[in-house]
Motif scaffolding. Structure first.
Motif, PDB file in Angstrom:
ATOM      1  N   SER A 127       0.850  -1.189   0.000  1.00 15.62           N
ATOM      2  CA  SER A 127       0.000   0.000   0.000  1.00 15.62           C
ATOM      3  C   SER A 127       0.887   1.241   0.000  1.00 15.62           C
ATOM      4  N   VAL A 150     -13.265   1.991   6.034  1.00 17.75           N
ATOM      5  CA  VAL A 150     -12.435   0.872   5.597  1.00 17.75           C
ATOM      6  C   VAL A 150     -13.255  -0.134   4.782  1.00 17.75           C
ATOM      7  N   HIS A 198     -13.087  -1.004   1.004  1.00 17.76           N
ATOM      8  CA  HIS A 198     -11.844  -1.559   0.470  1.00 17.76           C
ATOM      9  C   HIS A 198     -11.723  -3.060   0.690  1.00 17.76           C
ATOM     10  N   ASN A 199     -12.845  -3.750   0.892  1.00 20.69           N
ATOM     11  CA  ASN A 199     -12.872  -5.209   1.025  1.00 20.69           C
ATOM     12  C   ASN A 199     -11.880  -5.704   2.084  1.00 20.69           C
ATOM     13  N   PRO A 200     -12.078  -5.362   3.349  1.00 16.55           N
ATOM     14  CA  PRO A 200     -11.100  -5.695   4.388  1.00 16.55           C
ATOM     15  C   PRO A 200     -11.083  -7.168   4.769  1.00 16.55           C
ATOM     16  N   THR A 201      -9.920  -7.611   5.186  1.00 20.46           N
ATOM     17  CA  THR A 201      -9.711  -8.951   5.724  1.00 20.46           C
ATOM     18  C   THR A 201      -8.874  -8.830   6.992  1.00 20.46           C
ATOM     19  N   LYS A 204     -12.545 -12.846   6.285  1.00 18.82           N
ATOM     20  CA  LYS A 204     -13.116 -11.749   5.502  1.00 18.82           C
ATOM     21  C   LYS A 204     -14.091 -10.972   6.362  1.00 18.82           C
ATOM     22  N   THR A 258      -5.971  -6.055   6.410  1.00 16.29           N
ATOM     23  CA  THR A 258      -5.522  -5.917   5.031  1.00 16.29           C
ATOM     24  C   THR A 258      -6.720  -5.572   4.156  1.00 16.29           C
ATOM     25  N   THR A 259      -6.469  -4.826   3.103  1.00 18.70           N
ATOM     26  CA  THR A 259      -7.504  -4.444   2.162  1.00 18.70           C
ATOM     27  C   THR A 259      -6.961  -4.617   0.759  1.00 18.70           C
ATOM     28  N   GLU A 260      -7.752  -4.230  -0.230  1.00 15.00           N
ATOM     29  CA  GLU A 260      -7.281  -4.264  -1.612  1.00 15.00           C
ATOM     30  C   GLU A 260      -6.130  -3.284  -1.826  1.00 15.00           C
TER      31      GLU A 260
END
Length: 270
Positions: free
Chosen positions: A181, A212, A215-218, A233, A256-258
């Motif tokens: 990032s 957040v 941004h497709n967070p994990t 996820k 973590t995100t995209e």
């Protein structure tokens, strides 16, 4: 564009091979000489050189880089301890792999505070906080580096967050964009999430910032060796993670995100 070249200096005294050249944020150019602890410095684009004796405090010197914040970051040995260090004056050295592996082969800093490094026995790691926390991303790479008898000679991160690795005998490999990032500093600075309790016996409750979620967070939990223990996820701003079955010890919770990993916190499991 390379159509003409000007010879700045054709030898050092005594003559030595130059194995790396770095430019510092203040414009100075450093020439690292093979087979010697002497480092030459030039402040006139290489026309004149003099030895910079400060580097002699470093008993062994490996991969190195100047970052945009003015830190000289290197793998080497200081006072008998090997690892990755940072310094601004080559007099005080901060050991920044105390929470990570030490057998560094190559490193690169795309932005201040962010370091991507490859290690001989444990793969590729990223830190977003100058080494306070290290995240092992080897399992996410698009090629097999399980045979680590092959040295990674060089590493580079471009402005799209792609990692390029030049590996001995194997050529050049790269990840997809946003492996690191580097293009959204506001995202990495927000209060991305909070969690409690810590220390914990049974598990943790997590609250994520709504900004957040787009941004497709994990959420990823890893141990002190960088091995991933759990990956989950995120689908809501409130979540819980059950930790009853993992052994006591220190773990790291990463969001973590995209855009890449944007925050890591330490968890103590009792």
């Amino acid at each position: 564009h390379g159509q003409s070249w000007e010879l700045q200096n054709n030898r050092f005294s005594p003559p030595n091979e130059v194995y790396q050249i770095l430019k510092s944020p203040d414009g100075s150019i450093y020439a690292f000489l093979s087979g010697t602890r002497t480092v030459m410095i030039s402040q006139d684009l290489g026309k004149t050189w003099q030895a910079d004796r400060r580097f002699e405090k470093i008993s062994s010197l490996g991969p190195m880089v100047f970052d945009e914040q003015g830190y000289f970051i290197f793998g080497g040995t200081v006072e008998g301890v090997y690892g990755i260090y940072r310094t601004t004056n080559l007099m005080q050295f901060e050991h920044i792999t105390q929470n990570g592996p030490t057998d560094v082969q190559a490193l690169y800093s795309p932005v201040g505070g962010v370091i991507v490094a490859t290690f001989a026995r444990s793969g590729v790691y990223i830190t977003y906080d100058y080494g306070l926390n290290w995240i092992n991303i080897t399992s996410n790479l698009e090629f097999d580096i399980s045979n680590r008898g092959y040295k990674i000679n060089s590493i580079f991160v471009d402005d799209q967050g792609r990692i390029f690795l030049a590996r001995l005998y194997d050529g050049i490999n790269r990840t997809n964009s946003m492996a690191v990032s580097v293009d959204d500093p506001k995202l990495s600075q927000i209060e991305a999430f909070s969690f409690s309790p810590n220390p914990t016996v049974f598990g943790i409750n997590i609250q994520l910032n709504e900004s957040v979620m787009i941004h497709n967070p994990t959420l990823v939990i890893s141990n002190a060796l960088g091995q991933i223990i759990l990956r989950k996820k995120v689908v809501a701003t409130s979540d819980a993670i059950d930790l009853k079955l993992i052994p006591k010890g220190i773990y790291y919770l990463s969001l973590t995100t995209e855009k890449g990993a944007i925050r890591t916190e330490k968890i103590i499991k009792l």
